[in-house]
Design a protein around this motif. Structure first.
Motif, short mmCIF file in Angstrom:
data_model
loop_
_atom_site.label_atom_id
_atom_site.label_comp_id
_atom_site.label_asym_id
_atom_site.label_seq_id
_atom_site.Cartn_x
_atom_site.Cartn_y
_atom_site.Cartn_z
N LEU A 163 0.74 -1.14 -0.08
CA LEU A 163 0.06 0.13 0.08
C LEU A 163 0.97 1.13 0.10
N ILE A 164 0.30 2.24 -0.58
CA ILE A 164 1.10 3.62 -0.44
C ILE A 164 0.28 4.34 0.55
N ILE A 165 0.99 4.70 1.34
CA ILE A 165 0.40 5.48 2.75
C ILE A 165 1.12 6.91 2.81
N PRO A 182 4.03 1.83 15.56
CA PRO A 182 2.66 1.07 15.55
C PRO A 182 1.62 1.31 14.23
N LEU A 183 0.96 0.42 13.88
CA LEU A 183 0.32 0.35 12.63
C LEU A 183 -1.08 1.39 13.05
N SER A 184 -1.37 1.82 14.30
CA SER A 184 -2.29 2.59 14.78
C SER A 184 -2.02 3.95 14.36
N GLU A 185 -0.75 4.46 14.18
CA GLU A 185 -0.44 5.86 14.12
C GLU A 185 -0.14 6.01 12.55
N ILE A 186 -0.35 4.80 11.73
CA ILE A 186 -0.42 5.15 10.10
C ILE A 186 -1.75 5.10 9.81
N HIS A 194 2.80 -9.26 6.35
CA HIS A 194 3.93 -9.18 5.33
C HIS A 194 3.34 -8.21 4.44
N GLN A 195 2.45 -7.43 4.58
CA GLN A 195 1.90 -6.33 3.67
C GLN A 195 3.23 -5.28 3.70
N PHE A 196 3.64 -4.97 2.50
CA PHE A 196 4.41 -3.65 2.48
C PHE A 196 3.95 -2.43 2.36
N LEU A 197 4.25 -1.39 3.19
CA LEU A 197 3.91 -0.07 2.99
C LEU A 197 4.94 1.04 2.47
N ILE A 198 4.47 1.55 1.57
CA ILE A 198 5.45 2.55 1.16
C ILE A 198 4.69 3.97 1.53
N MET A 199 5.73 4.62 2.50
CA MET A 199 5.16 5.58 3.28
C MET A 199 5.93 7.01 2.60
N LYS A 200 5.11 7.82 2.29
CA LYS A 200 5.42 9.17 1.80
C LYS A 200 4.94 10.26 2.44
N ASP A 201 5.66 11.38 2.38
CA ASP A 201 5.38 12.47 2.96
C ASP A 201 4.09 13.27 2.56
N VAL A 202 3.20 13.63 3.29
CA VAL A 202 2.01 13.97 3.05
C VAL A 202 2.07 15.44 2.59
N GLY A 204 4.23 16.43 0.32
CA GLY A 204 4.75 16.16 -0.97
C GLY A 204 6.30 16.35 -1.31
N SER A 205 7.10 16.33 0.01
CA SER A 205 8.30 16.25 -0.22
C SER A 205 8.95 14.89 -0.87
N SER A 206 10.44 14.82 -1.12
CA SER A 206 10.89 13.48 -1.58
C SER A 206 10.96 12.45 -0.51
N ALA A 207 10.84 12.78 0.57
CA ALA A 207 11.07 11.63 1.73
C ALA A 207 10.17 10.75 1.63
N SER A 208 10.47 9.44 1.80
CA SER A 208 9.91 8.15 1.91
C SER A 208 10.42 7.10 2.56
N ALA A 209 9.71 5.94 2.65
CA ALA A 209 10.29 4.76 3.23
C ALA A 209 9.52 3.56 3.20
N ILE A 210 10.09 2.31 3.12
CA ILE A 210 9.43 0.98 2.77
C ILE A 210 9.37 0.26 4.12
N GLY A 211 8.47 0.10 4.82
CA GLY A 211 8.26 -0.78 5.78
C GLY A 211 7.33 -2.30 5.59
N ILE A 212 7.65 -3.00 6.24
CA ILE A 212 6.79 -4.29 6.08
C ILE A 212 6.00 -4.83 7.41
N VAL A 213 4.65 -5.08 7.26
CA VAL A 213 3.91 -5.23 8.30
C VAL A 213 4.32 -6.54 9.26
N ASP A 214 4.45 -6.15 10.58
CA ASP A 214 4.78 -7.16 11.62
C ASP A 214 3.46 -7.32 12.40
N HIS A 215 2.60 -8.49 11.80
CA HIS A 215 1.30 -8.77 12.02
C HIS A 215 0.93 -9.05 13.58
#
Length: 442
Positions: A163-165, A182-186, A194-202, A204-215
């Motif tokens: 998902l892109i968040i 914590p997922l609750s903060e996202i 094991h779903q991946f999250l592509i986290m981007k700056d709301v 609009g900056s170029s800052a981003s990160a990839i994480g994986i869900v620890d269910h």
């Protein structure tokens, strides 16, 4: 109002239990369908297995009455074998050839004409997996439908694995510093294991990160492995990075990869398998297999011994291995594989019935497998093994499968909420600019 459903042969061969899928309506099986099913019983593949299963199911219905009359079903409907309404009179000027398809059309048309004469006649619907049969039916003024009960999910809605968040820059910085969040903060909605999250700056900056869900712990974490390369293969996009993460994590014994040609599925899986088999010795053997779905001549008609026959179907695997081993001379790869002894390239036909412990198993072109076939293969996986299923559901050669009901799509949807599985849909083609453009345009 109840309806009359006339079934084409391919519906029964795709799903033997389709007879019971029409609720409280009337199911009609033309006699010619039984002849076609009978002609397929001797096949030693999935079609033959389904033909034999259909035969047993219909034979079992005889205990409830005569097959040429309406036999009641548990769902409130009825089923019968249609021996009449075979007249070709109304079709002979339109479709001259008396093919089996046209005979089935004749039964549906004659039933429809008969029902139209009744005060409370029932609608007659022809159900077929064959698009041209449905087109012919429409030309005759008949209602025709595809059999949709076997569809797992609409392909456009298939699980992508990520998902892109959009989150705040402060949360992104916190994630970089702590490596988790914590997922609750996202987001408030639920996530898959094991779903991946592509986290981007709301903002609009170029800052981003990839994480994986620890269910288990309800957190998103940084990628544990973050390999720069595997056997000289560097990930070229975010989805390839995700795929490598899943391929190298031993606690995920089932990995599914979906993507168009050239997205790197086979190359990444082979590289990961070689690294874990040859370098880390986590598995005893690397087994690569793919189903044989011939486009031209079948395997038995080709000259030579088994390995010579298999080579044309296995060539895409060998092409990737030649790239990984950087071979330049003819026969060099065969010598390397013979010397190593821990790499086995096989047709899927020959791994059935085997038990496969401590092996890294790659099943290529898995979109050409049926639900039953993919179940048979996964249940072969032994203790300590890892299996990777990959393919492109939009490129199917099997006559009775499509993007919605094939075995690969089935596994993706059924295992997406299981802790032992991971999935990624690869998007961007990396083979070449030309290959990428061809995959998109052609």
């Amino acid at each position: 109002m109840s309806k009359i459903y006339v079934l084409d042969t391919n519906v029964l061969l795709q799903d033997p239990y389709s007879i019971f899928s029409f609720e409280d309506n009337e199911v009609v099986i033309p006699a010619v369908v039984l002849e076609e099913v009978d002609s397929k019983k001797r096949y030693m593949d999935e079609i033959g297995r389904n033909a034999r299963h259909v035969s047993r199911l219909i034979d079992g219905l005889r205990t409830a009455g005569k097959l040429h009359e309406k036999i009641p079903l548990e769902n409130g409907g009825t089923v019968r074998i249609e021996l009449n309404h075979r007249s070709f009179h109304d079709l002979q000027d339109i479709f001259v050839e008396k093919t089996n398809d046209n005979r089935i059309l004749a039964v549906a048309r004659n039933l429809s004409l008969e029902e139209q004469k009744k005060p409370n006649g029932k609608p007659v619907i022809l159900v077929s997996k064959d698009a041209l049969v449905r087109v012919k039916a429409d030309a005759l003024g008949l209602t025709a439908e595809d059999f949709l009960n076997d569809r797992v999910v609409d392909f456009e809605q298939i699980y992508t694995g990520y998902l892109i968040i959009f989150i705040s820059l402060e949360k992104l910085k916190k994630f970089y510093e702590t490596g988790e969040m914590p997922l609750s903060e996202i987001a408030s909605h639920s996530f898959y294991p094991h779903q991946f999250l592509i986290m981007k700056d709301v903002m609009g900056s170029s800052a981003s990160a990839i994480g994986i869900v620890d269910h288990r712990n309800k957190k998103v974490r940084k990628l544990a492995l973050n390999q720069e390369h595997i056997w000289g293969i560097h990930p070229r996009n975010a989805q390839q990075t995700m795929a490598i993460e899943l391929l190298l994590r031993k606690e995920i014994p089932l990995v599914t990869l979906i993507g168009k040609a050239g997205t790197g599925k086979t190359l990444l899986a082979l590289a990961a398998g070689l690294m874990q088999t040859e370098d880390f010795h986590e598995y005893k053997k690397l087994l690569v297999a793919r189903p044989i779905v011939p486009v031209g001549k079948d395997l038995g008609f080709l000259p030579g011994e088994k390995q010579e026959k298999l080579r044309p179907w296995m060539q895409p695997i060998y092409d990737n291995l030649e790239y990984l081993f950087n071979t330049k001379k003819p026969g060099e790869l065969d010598a390397i594989l013979a010397g190593m002894g821990s790499i086995e390239v096989e047709a899927l036909t020959y791994i059935r019935g085997r038990s496969l412990p401590k092996q890294f198993i790659i099943i290529d072109e898995a979109q050409n497998l049926t639900k039953h076939e993919v179940k048979t293969i996964i249940t072969r996986v032994g203790e300590g093994s890892k299996i990777v299923l990959m393919g492109d559901p939009e490129q199917i050669d099997h006559p009775y499968l499509d993007a919605y009901n094939n075995g690969l799509t089935y596994v993706v949807e059924k295992f997406k909420d299981q802790l032992i599985a991971g999935h990624v849909k690869l998007i961007k083609g990396e083979r070449s600019g030309l290959a990428r453009l061809a995959a998109d345009l052609l």
